[in-house]
Structure formats: C-alpha cells, structure tokens
Design an enzyme around this catalytic site. Structure first.
Site, PDB file in Angstrom:
ATOM      1  N   HIS B  83       0.764  -1.144   0.220  1.00 51.15           N
ATOM      2  CA  HIS B  83      -0.140   0.049   0.011  1.00 51.15           C
ATOM      3  C   HIS B  83       0.665   1.225   0.117  1.00 51.15           C
ATOM      4  O   HIS B  83       0.385   2.289  -0.137  1.00 51.15           O
ATOM      5  CB  HIS B  83      -1.196   0.209   1.115  1.00 51.15           C
ATOM      6  CG  HIS B  83      -0.608   0.209   2.618  1.00 51.15           C
ATOM      7  ND1 HIS B  83      -0.123  -0.769   3.278  1.00 51.15           N
ATOM      8  CD2 HIS B  83      -0.306   1.391   2.989  1.00 51.15           C
ATOM      9  CE1 HIS B  83       0.253  -0.152   4.664  1.00 51.15           C
ATOM     10  NE2 HIS B  83      -0.097   0.933   4.396  1.00 51.15           N
ATOM     11  N   ASP B 219       0.917  -7.853   1.898  1.00 56.81           N
ATOM     12  CA  ASP B 219       1.265  -6.119   1.955  1.00 56.81           C
ATOM     13  C   ASP B 219       2.633  -6.058   1.841  1.00 56.81           C
ATOM     14  O   ASP B 219       3.272  -5.200   2.580  1.00 56.81           O
ATOM     15  CB  ASP B 219       0.657  -5.521   3.065  1.00 56.81           C
ATOM     16  CG  ASP B 219       0.359  -3.857   2.985  1.00 56.81           C
ATOM     17  OD1 ASP B 219       0.777  -3.644   1.749  1.00 56.81           O
ATOM     18  OD2 ASP B 219      -0.439  -3.392   3.711  1.00 56.81           O
ATOM     19  N   ASN B 325     -12.067   5.469   6.036  1.00 65.16           N
ATOM     20  CA  ASN B 325     -10.779   5.194   6.794  1.00 65.16           C
ATOM     21  C   ASN B 325     -10.939   6.348   8.156  1.00 65.16           C
ATOM     22  O   ASN B 325     -10.756   5.836   9.319  1.00 65.16           O
ATOM     23  CB  ASN B 325      -9.507   5.808   6.062  1.00 65.16           C
ATOM     24  CG  ASN B 325      -8.301   4.719   6.463  1.00 65.16           C
ATOM     25  OD1 ASN B 325      -8.479   3.728   6.808  1.00 65.16           O
ATOM     26  ND2 ASN B 325      -6.975   5.525   6.609  1.00 65.16           N
ATOM     27  N   GLY B 659       2.522   5.724   9.294  1.00 62.14           N
ATOM     28  CA  GLY B 659       3.717   6.211   8.920  1.00 62.14           C
ATOM     29  C   GLY B 659       4.633   5.191   9.206  1.00 62.14           C
ATOM     30  O   GLY B 659       5.770   4.939   8.494  1.00 62.14           O
ATOM     31  N   ASN B 660       4.669   4.243  10.141  1.00 65.77           N
ATOM     32  CA  ASN B 660       4.964   2.990  10.280  1.00 65.77           C
ATOM     33  C   ASN B 660       4.974   1.820   9.123  1.00 65.77           C
ATOM     34  O   ASN B 660       5.796   1.042   9.174  1.00 65.77           O
ATOM     35  CB  ASN B 660       4.763   2.183  11.599  1.00 65.77           C
ATOM     36  CG  ASN B 660       5.725   2.819  12.870  1.00 65.77           C
ATOM     37  OD1 ASN B 660       5.214   2.987  13.821  1.00 65.77           O
ATOM     38  ND2 ASN B 660       7.150   2.561  12.599  1.00 65.77           N
ATOM     39  N   SER B 661       3.863   2.168   8.304  1.00 60.58           N
ATOM     40  CA  SER B 661       3.843   1.165   7.388  1.00 60.58           C
ATOM     41  C   SER B 661       4.774   0.950   6.390  1.00 60.58           C
ATOM     42  O   SER B 661       5.595   1.865   6.136  1.00 60.58           O
ATOM     43  CB  SER B 661       2.668   1.824   6.080  1.00 60.58           C
ATOM     44  OG  SER B 661       1.256   1.724   6.887  1.00 60.58           O
ATOM     45  N   ASP B 678      -0.221  -2.555   9.715  1.00 63.38           N
ATOM     46  CA  ASP B 678      -1.418  -1.928  10.242  1.00 63.38           C
ATOM     47  C   ASP B 678      -1.635  -2.261  11.901  1.00 63.38           C
ATOM     48  O   ASP B 678      -0.463  -2.997  12.231  1.00 63.38           O
ATOM     49  CB  ASP B 678      -2.512  -3.063   9.488  1.00 63.38           C
ATOM     50  CG  ASP B 678      -3.863  -2.164   9.598  1.00 63.38           C
ATOM     51  OD1 ASP B 678      -4.115  -1.230   9.834  1.00 63.38           O
ATOM     52  OD2 ASP B 678      -5.005  -2.720   8.921  1.00 63.38           O
TER      53      ASP B 678
END
Lengths: 749, 749
Positions: B83, B219, B325, B659-661, B678
């Site tokens: 993503h 992901d 969201n 932001g950690n994604s 997530d």
C-alpha cells in the site's frame, strides 16, 4: 521426498486431532452401548440410567412441544429457555404491563400466571417398539400405495388406542422407517409462568448475536406444571395444585470448566444426515439457493411495505424474524457444506457404502438395488418441483389463501371417518387448527397480503409450459409465455376481485367456517375459498403422489438404513425426529476460522462490554449495578476462579439441533450445569453432515442464572425450592458464610 | 470479608498480568537506557547498536515520505508495504496493463520501471541536537509572537543551511518543543518499481479487513534506489545505477514464533499521548463526534451522487476511502477511550502529576503554573472553534475553493523573502504544490464539488451570531438567524455564480495561475479566486492567532514536558513526529473482548477459507494452486511446524502508528522477520492513550512473502539477491535438498 512425507503426515495428524465433537443424538436405550467412550471422558456413573425413562435423570426431562424443559423441584418447577416462553409472556402482557420487556417474577405460588391455554408439558412415560405392528405382515406384492395406506392406518389406530387413557401418543419412525416406536406422554394442560428475566437479560444480544459467539444471553425462564387435585392433568383452574414429578434435577454446585464431560437430554427436531448424497446435493444446489432467493425478495418487499407503516411492521415482525432466521440458517448450511468440501465427503462416504455392498454377494443380494431405486424416486419428484414449489409459495405468501385452503381441506376431511382423515386433520388436531385461525388475526393484513400474493403469482405466471398451475391459469387468465405486462395486468385484475370478494380477514367468519361442510363453504361465494377449491385438485394430486412415494420409500429406505447400520457395526444414531435423545460432549472452545479462537466460556465482563443502552444490547441498570457491586468485592457462590468472574455462557461439543432449546445440560453426575439454547453458525450445516471439528452448541451457565436470580431479580424463593446454597465455598476450613441479602428486585410483579 | 478481598485481589492480579504491550516509540538514542528490559525479553545483542544511525541495522532503514522501508540487498533493493507503492503502480498502469490489479515483476534490472517522478527514498544520515540554537537565548521578556517568529526563523535558517549540500533536512521538535533535532537525509530521486504482488495478494481483504484480525494480506512490494554514476542522487535517468547502501537487512531464516522478541524501526507519523486531559477530552467530546457526523453526512451525499454515475464514483473513490478510513479511526478512538474508562485514567494521571508538583515547593516553583496557562490557551481556541471549523470545511469540501485558496496564498507568500514565507509555501515546497494542482485533475468534478460546497455552506449559514464567517455572509448574502429557505436560495444563487465564473477545473489554468502575482490573479475575475481573496483575511487572522498560540505553547509546553519527564525519572518516549523511532515487543495474540481470542498467527489456510473469487477476497488462481501443491506434500523452506502451514500475518505488542507502514520487523538478531502494515481496531485509541492490554500491531510474515515469491510469483532473482535459501531445513544430518524449480509465474511483466 522425506520432508514432503513429514509434512503430509503432519496434516493427517492434525486432521484426526481436529476431530473433537462426536456425532450422535442417541436414543436413550443406545447409551449403554457407548459405555467405553463415556468412561474415557471421565464418566463414573451407570450408563444404563439413561435407558430408564422414568428414572433419574431421564424422568425429569419434559417436552413443551417444540422446546425441551426439565423439572427442578419436587413441586413441579420447570426450567427452560426464555425464548420458549415468549408466547406465555405475550399472553400475560398488556399495553400497561409488558412482561416480555420487563420480565416477571411471582413472589408466591398464588401469583403464578397461566402460561396460556395452548401451553403444554409432555412427560414421556413409555417408549415401546411397535415395528412389527406397523410394518409387519404387509404382503410383498402390495402396491406402494397399499403399503402407505396400511402403515398410515396402523399408526393412526395405534395412536387412538394409546390415547384412550388421556395420554398424548405418537408413533415415530426411526432409521427412515426401519423401526417404529410408540411414545406415550402425560399431557399436562395447566402450565403457569413463574419467572422470566427482563428482555435485556433473556434476549440480550437479540438477532445480532443469534447463532453467534461470543454470547451473553440469559436464555432461561421458569414454569410450573399444575394438575387437578386428583393428581391428573386438567385444564387451567385456580384450584389446581402443583404437579409432583417422580424425578427432578439437582442443580450442580460447582458448575463446569473447560473439558468437562456434559450431557444434553432433549427433543431435537429434525436432521437429515442419513439422506443420500444426491438428496443433499439437491438441497444444496436447488432447495437452499431457491429459499435464500425467495427470502431475500420477500424481505425486500416487506421492507418497502413497512418503511412508512410502523403498525404493519409490528404485524409482520414475526414473518420477518422467521425469514431472517431461515435465511441465516440456509446460508450457514451452504457455507458449511462448502467448507472443507463437505459435499464431496458425503459423496465419498456413499461411494464407500456402495463399494462395501459390492464387495459381498450376500450384501449385493440384500442391499444392491436400494440406492438406485431411491434415485429413481427422487428424480420423479424433481420433474415437477418448480410447479409444486410455486403452488406452496402461493399459500405461504398469502395468509388469506393459506387460511382458505386449511378451512376447505378441513371441510373435506371432516366428512371422512377419523381414521381415514389425513394426519393433521383428525379430531385430535381440531383445537390446534382453531387456535391457528384465531391467532391469525394478529398478523393478517390486506395490503401486505396482496403485495405478497402478487409477488408469488408473478412466480407462478413465469412457470414454463408443462409445469403450469393450470387451475390458477384458468382462474386468473394466465398462460405460459405471456408477456410480463399482460401477465401483470391479469394478476392485478384477479387480485382486485379476490380481496374485494372475501371476508376471511374477519376472525369470526374464519372460526364460523371451521364448522361448515364443503358445500356450505363453496356456497359462501368467498373468492379465496373459490380459489382454494380450484387449487385443491392439484394439491390433492401432489399429496397423493407424495403418499405413493412415501409408500415406496417405506419399502426401500429401511433397506438402505439397514446397510448403513450393518456397515457401521450396528451402532448408529438415527436422524432426529422430535423424540427424546441423549447426546454427550465436552466443554470446549473452537477455532471457527484461521487466526481466531472462540474461548469456551464468557463472563459478566462481556455484558458490560456489549451494553449500549439500546436495541439488542440493553442490560437492565440493576444488573449493571450488581456487576459493579461484585467488582467492588462482594462475594458470590457463583464466582468462578477459572474465568475470574461469574460465567455467563459456554460452548460444548454436544450434538444438538432445533427442538433441543431449553434442554438441560448435565454434568457427569447428572446434575444441572446449564441450559442448551443455540448452536454456532458454523454448526447449522451439521443437520445435513456432521462437522466434527467446527460444531459447537451454546449453553447458558447455571451459575449465571443463579447469580441473576440471587443478585438481580430477587428470586430467592426459587433458589430455596431448588435447594441452591448461596454460601461461598471455601477452600479453608472456616464455616461457610451466608451471602448478604439479595437486593430488592426491580422486576415487574 | 475475606472471600471478598480474595476476589478483589484477583482482579488486581489480572489487571497487572494483563499489561502485555509496552508503550514507547523510542528515539534511537534512548534504546541503550532500556537494556535491562530488552535483556529480560531475551535480547542478547548490543542495545547501543540502535543508537548508531549509520550502523547495522539502523543504516538500512529508510523513509519513503509517509511510509517506511528498508534496504535488503547491497544493490539498493528496498522492501516496503504494497500500500506504499500504490502511486507507482498507478503511474505505470494503462487501460491495457493494470499493474495494481495484476501485480508486476521485473525479470531483470533493465526491466525495473520508474516509480514516478514524485517517488523518493530518504536515508537519514545524521541527527544533531540543535535545541540551544533554536530556543536558546530568547529574551524572557519576548512576546509570544516574537518567540514564535524567532523559532520559526531559526528553524528555516537551519534547514536552508543544512540543505546546501543537496540533503533534505528537517528540524523536528521533540517533547513538545523541549528539544529540537536537525535531521539530515540523503534524498534519492530515482526510485524504481521492482516487484509487487497482484491485488488479490497485496490487498487481500481490502476495506473489509482493514484494521481487522484475523488478517491475510500480502502487503509487501519491492523498489530499488538508483543514483547517478557518480553515486549521488539524481533525477530518473536510464543510465543511473543501483545505489549501494552501507547497510542492508538480512532476511531471517527461521521466522518468528509466539512470544518472540521483535523490533520495529520506522517513521511513525503523529501521536497525541502527551496532551493534557482536557485536550483529549475536547477531542473525544467535540472533535471526533463532529468529524464522525461530517464524514457520515458526506458519505451519504456522495452515495446519492454516485449511485447512477460510475464515472463519478471512480473520481470520488479516493475521497470515499479517506472518509471511511477516518470514520473507522475516529470510531475506534472513541470506543477505545470509552473502554475501561480511558478518559478517567488520563484524568487520574494528570491529577497524580499535579499532586506530585504540589508536594514540593521547588517543583511548584518550576512547574506550578504550566497546566493552568495551557488551559487558558486551550479555552481561547475553543471560543471560535465552530467558525474556524466551518471555514476549514468549506476548503476541504470544495476542491475548487481549496485550489483557489492555495493559489492565492502562494501568490501572497511568493512576494516575501523565502525565509519569511510560511512553512509549506517556501521555494522548497513549490514543486509539491505544483504536483498537487496537477493531480487534482483526476478528481475534480463540478457537479460533485457544487453539492459538497452547498452542504458545507449550509453549515456556515447555520452558525450563530458572533461566530459568523462574515466575508462569506457578505459574498453570498447570508446572515445569522436567516430562515432555511431563504438561506438555501441565497446559497444556490451564489453557487451558480461561482461555478459559472471559474476556470479552475482546467489543469492548464491552475498551473498557469501558480506563477501569477496576487494582482494578476485577482484581475483574472475568477469567482473562486475572488472568494478565496474574500476569505483570506479571516484565514490569515486565524493563522496569526495560531502563531501567537504556538509562541505561547513554545514557552509553556516544554515546562509541562519537563515535569512529566522528571516525574517519570527521565525516561519517557516523545510523541511520534515522523522521525526515526524504535519500538520493541513480542509476538502475541490478544483477547479483543470477552469470549474471543485473536491467535498470534494466521496461515495460508485462512486465504482458502476467505477466498470468494470476487471483491475483497479474490486470491489469484496460481496462488490457490500453489497452496494445493503444498497440501499435496510439496516441501517448503517457509513451512512452520508450529502452525503446520506457511504463516501469513502475525500480531505483536510493538507500539506503532500511521507512517510505520512498511517498517521492517526485526528479530533479536536484527534480521528481517516481517513488515509492519497495520494495527488492530482496538489499537487506534492508543494514539491518545496507550492501551497496554489490547494494543496489537499487524505484520506480514516474511515467510509468506518469500513463499509467494518462490512458489507463486517466480521472483527467484530477488530471493537470490537477498541471499535467501530455498532449501528445507532438516533436523537430520542429510545435506540440504534444493527445492524443485519454481512454477512459471503468471504475473504481468
């Protein structure tokens, strides 16, 4: 390739380790044969006790007709599910006093209310094998129809003879007509409402949580059986006295913990596990998808009708609930049959049976033709199924038409001798028919009925040539291949004439018609009666065909079942048929799908979590207060150290279905530890093919019931009557301390 | 009362035993202070390694701007979330070739595609404490505005000086202005798309599963950083070469199992945990309920607009996704703050802080006035919040107005020297502004825009006296207390004139306006520009007020944070601010609510269970086939005996946020075991108050990624580049056997 084999072996181990629930709604007399399995699960009692229907605990289990219940005191106190007494709560409610919403508790015997004139308690007093009397000595040369008629007549005669002493009797077929048992029941007719919690406890979770886990429903209520002063069943009379059952259940002090052995004894309604593969296939591929589609269409139609009409919404609430319930069930069955290739498993099992038969000339001789013969019969039914289903849909869609058909058929049947009347139309059934025509007044509505009949007629109008309902075509001016606009216009004209020309919405008219002969009924000129009369020949022809098929099946199915039994080594549970059964299992959680685990027990904590203060999650304030008091340190005999709270509901691997509602859950000592009230969504397909990994039944924990009675609803009178101690068990030697007095209950009196 | 006490103690034990997740998105330099805790969890490495930003593993972690990623090969190969590369996949897609849907794999280096001109990789090269330079030597007598301007100017000057060598720099405030750090990053501008799985893997579960568990999302995606032949960052050029990072992560061979220690290193965006109680209260009681209401209204409006208009639905899809969201997030925060009385806990903590301050004269002297002063500032903002929110709503509802305001403000700001320009409007920001105005063309639509602006203007029209947007009143002929019909008529007339008098829907016009001065813009006569100009004084006044408030907070908040730090003994993680952080935790399941348990790991089995063949659950056939091959006994290096399958996703107690994604998940040896992508729904409220019991992050297991690359997508080239072995580990001494060749991949090339 060594590594590969290790993995493959790993899967096999997993698969067998995954078999947790064991199939079997056993006949009580089969339990002694299961002794070894029960011992392995920790059972130390005598398995034969289950075969003694008047002994302990079996003598305590009763049927309410559609639900199960049990005696829990020597004074006829009965415990069952809350959802099994909805009718009684409605019967006693008024605009000023809503017992369904607020609950009810009778502070003294004299305050107990009649549960309604139709309320019954059936105590099974004997079960006798009558197979020889029902299917013995039928000439092999008899036609299928002669066979059907013979069995039908013998069953009716047997029932009539049995009921002469005032008992309620039934002759039930087991193993698809292989065995017949006569079941004699004491029919108690004065049943009173003793205690039901408020809706916010008894129906907590509502439709949202129906068939779901985690669950927090307080699904219990209490009734009491009353009899005349002579101890015999009698209609409601103020002077009647509590019935003294020979057996009643003791409430277990300790409750259950994970892996405990539990039994459920009750009256499961119907399962189809012994159907052949292609019968289940037809259900999965035709029947259920069709009923899902029809239910969705009806729900959408009713939604449109009731959106701006709250009064109509109330009238149709029961139909909507039934449709939703059926929809969820049908979807659950389809999902379950899809899961892990259940249909393929069913087919594989049948292939095994066929191979087993083929492997022995003796077996070939005995069983060789049965499956093929059953397939032929099934195919015969499939030929006209679209037309027959459309005909049935007309009656179920329209209450006017359904009522007209019942009245018309009753008039035809009444002209015959009682033993020749169709089952359901005999004298013993008349009061039920009258009650149904009476009750109809609560739900009948011309606008909704017309819309639903229009929808059903659209389906009939679209039937292909060869599968037409010809009487309807003639009556309404329809024909195959008609364009949609013309068909719609013809239907509209016909509907206008139907509803303008009927008085069936009038309760008094319907009840008066119950006593009329066919000629008088026809002479009434009621247009729905006329439509019922016009449709009757096809309906009767279908019933005749069904009788012929039933006669043929009565010949063949027992052979098929015999083969299955022999293959299984003689021990196999028959499909459920609303008779008394015993099932056992363990308190166990389950992984319903990858990554998720249903814990085996829920607690009061979940009520607090789910409570929203409205809709399906509206716990009474007095319950929330009692939980706070518990959290603040109040002691309770019903606190469970394992879950560190009062347990609320639990899961087990017992094998149950509809009709088991209200069944007592017993521990290894035969003591009451809970009430069965539901199954998980993943279990509904087990009615067709048992899923030994995912199937779980849902019970209310007796400790939640007792805690609520003591701390929320002030029902101490009943706790005392059941001999329940409120003292907190102590591991140390200090004397038990009685709990503080229960709070003043806020429940309606 | 002994029994009661036992129960109460039981609850306390449960509570402390329930604390599983530990709060803390730590600054890298704080990790050595946590050595004892890490050792207790089984860490055997050197905690100081986390403080060395250019060492192993920290030097391998990069930011993509909004997402985190990491180098996994010496040739600049980067792994991040799927993503996080949606933009790049869209950029490279065409009607003939949908990379988002079908996935992408470059068989060779030369096949790697530009990830789009805006795509960036930021490698942090230094972090320097600049607190003294930013907030030192400000005269105590300075006004709040002077303080703000001084800090603002110093930050900008510092950034400008830092960026002179081509670095991208940032001066970030930690602990609410108590410390400032200058972060210098290498900005790589040629980023290429290497591999992304198909949507049916990378987005499996879609919106349905977003924030949910059990989860089965693949992901991940791969990029590669390219630089000029001189090794320096350069814009995309075919002749550029792979960047050679100093550090890259090794992929762990063994994966993770429950309770394993894991680290996540990345760039978490924003948390608000150090807000005061009344700030969180305002968020819970005013901000979030309002944003939920507005999102629901907007979604309903858009639903009506797009129901019959699929083209418009596509244009608004991003907005709908964003609203949904935000809606789920807001609801999750509210539920979380409600759960277990989180708001009350926050208040209790603040009371403790106040009591701690009050207990010492020295502390009173130092911190006594800070909280009261902050309360005064907050109240000041609350006075006009309805008006200010309504003003912002106009711009966010209408892309025309939002664009006009951006263009107008840019023209005003550009007239100033760069250092005096507002942040976001400096020369370094212009290309981003241009890109945004360019991108707008994909979503702008006059009909939808008008409907949304009408809806927002209705809100503005309903504002009470004293909180009016006066410029809007004058422009549209509105006033307080106007009846709804007249207001609606006035708005309609005004909207007609706006949309008839604008060219802002034209991309070229917008881009041309980017270079115009204020006078020229105004002279264009565009009605939206005129409205933007009319609203600008209030917008500017609000910004000025915000600057004054910020100046005051710059004075007070560090004092408040100092108190918190002193109370905590000096070790406290600062709120997330998009800078590099380290968090640690364990692989662990969780009970999200009573009766339910989220297992810590999911497996391939769940993909088969969830697959429906359409919508959010549409696994590629080649993946389903590969699972069948595995079930049939094929060996795999990525098979996990603990779950008896290839693991797919896992839960951990690490503390992360947006932001950690894409952040790498590391084991105790600093090896890659997964990617964070997530958090669970129960975790979103931890942005405001950390829930140590329920918070869980969701990771994709590296073994699922590697299995898919080997068995489904044929990405062996990358496995080799990462040094991943496909041989099955053997407990016996036999030599490792290479796996059979991967299947021919069906992925788009």
């Amino acid at each position: 390739m060594k590594a590969s084999r290790i993995i493959a072996l790993g899967f096999i181990v997993l698969l067998s380790a995954g078999v947790v629930a064991e199939e079997g709604m056993w006949m009580p007399q089969q339990i002694p044969a299961l002794a070894a399995k029960l011992r392995a699960l920790g059972f130390t009692g005598d398995p034969k006790s289950f075969a003694d229907l008047t002994g302990q605990p079996m003598g305590a289990i009763v049927s309410l007709g559609g639900c199960t219940a049990s005696f829990v005191s020597p004074d006829g106190l009965i415990v069952t599910n809350h959802h099994c007494v909805t009718g009684g709560l409605q019967f006693n409610s008024s605009p000023q006093r809503n017992l369904l919403k607020d609950g009810f508790f009778a502070p003294a015997l004299a305050d107990e209310l009649s549960n309604g004139p139709g309320s019954r308690v059936f105590v099974t007093t004997s079960v006798v094998d009558v197979t020889a009397g029902i299917v013995g000595a039928i000439a092999p040369a008899a036609t299928d129809r002669e066979r059907y008629d013979t069995i039908d007549r013998r069953v009716k005669e047997r029932i009539a003879a049995c009921e002469k002493d005032g008992s309620r009797c039934n002759v039930a077929s087991f193993f698809e007509g292989r065995s017949y048992f006569e079941i004699r029941q004491l029919e108690i007719k004065d049943v009173r409402l003793v205690y039901a919690p408020a809706e916010g406890i008894g129906v907590f979770g509502g439709e949202t949580d129906n068939w779901r886990w985690p669950r927090h429903t307080g699904d219990w209520s209490y009734l009491r059986a009353y009899v005349g002063k002579d101890g015999k069943p009698a209609a409601y009379d103020k002077s009647n006295v509590p019935y003294k059952p020979k057996r009643w259940l003791k409430v277990a002090a300790g409750g259950v913990k994970p892996d405990d052995l539990v039994f459920v004894v009750g009256y499961p309604g119907r399962t189809q596990r012994h159907q052949r593969f292609s019968e289940v296939k037809e259900t999965v591929e035709w029947t259920l998808p069709r009923s899902i589609r029809l239910a969705e269409e009806q729900l959408a139609l009713i939604d449109t009708l009731t959106k701006q009409n709250p009064a109509l919404a109330i009238k149709l609430a029961g139909r909507v609930q039934g449709l939703n319930n059926g929809l969820t069930n049908s979807r659950g069955v389809l999902e379950g049959m899809d899961r892990g290739g259940a249909l393929a498993k069913k087919q594989a099992r049948e292939q095994e049976l066929l191979a087993w038969i083929a492997a022995s000339p003796a077996r070939q001789q005995k069983y060789g033709e049965a499956l093929a013969a059953m397939q032929t019969l099934q195919s015969r039914g499939e030929a006209s199924r679209e037309r027959d289903a459309a005909l049935n849909l007309l009656s179920s869609a329209s209450s006017y038409l359904g009522s007209a058909q019942a009245l018309y058929r009753l008039s035809v049947q009444r002209a015959k001798p009682d033993v020749a009347r169709d089952a359901g139309y005999q004298e013993r059934d008349w009061s039920r028919i009258r009650e149904a025509q009476d009750r109809l007044q609560r739900t009948i509505d011309p606008v909704a009925d017309k819309a639903l009949l229009r929808w059903a007629m659209d389906k009939a109008a679209a039937l292909p040539t060869g599968q037409r309902i010809e009487a309807l075509d003639r009556a309404a001016g329809l024909q195959a291949g008609m364009d949609r606009t013309s068909a719609a216009a013809a239907i509209e004209t016909f509907l206008d004439s139907l509803y303008a020309g009927t008085k069936l919405a009038d309760r008094d008219v319907r009840l008066a018609y119950l006593d009329k002969g066919t000629a008088d009924l026809t002479a009434s000129g009621d247009r729905f009666i006329a439509l019922a009369a016009a449709l009757e020949p096809l309906a009767e022809a279908n019933r005749e065909a069904a009788k012929n098929r039933a006669g043929a099946y009565a010949r063949i199915r027992p052979v098929y079942m015999e083969a299955m039994l022999e293959q299984a080594g003689g021990l196999l549970a028959p499909d459920a048929n609303s008779t008394l059964r015993v099932t056992y299992g363990q308190v166990k959680g389950v992984s319903p799908r990858d990554g998720l685990f249903y814990k085996p027990q829920t607690t009061l904590q979940g009520i607090v979590e789910k409570h929203t203060g409205s809709g399906d999650f509206d716990a009474p304030q007095r319950q929330l207060d009692a939980i706070k008091v518990l959290r603040a340190g109040r002691s309770s005999a019903f606190f469970d150290k394992g879950v560190n709270d009062v347990p609320v509901n639990f899961l087990s691997t017992v094998d149950t279905t509809g009709g088991n509602s209200g069944s007592p859950t017993l521990n290894a000592r035969g003591e009451l530890v809970g009430l069965l009230f539901d199954g998980t969504y993943e279990s509904v397909s087990s009615d067709y093919l048992f899923d030994s990994v995912k199937t779980r039944s849902i019970h209310v924990d007796s400790r939640y019931m007792l805690w609520t009675m003591a701390e929320v609803d002030g029902a101490k009178r009943l706790l005392e009557e059941m001999g329940v101690s409120l003292s907190v068990p102590r591991p140390v030697k200090a004397p038990a301390k009685p709990a503080a007095p229960a709070k003043t209950p806020a429940i309606v009196r």
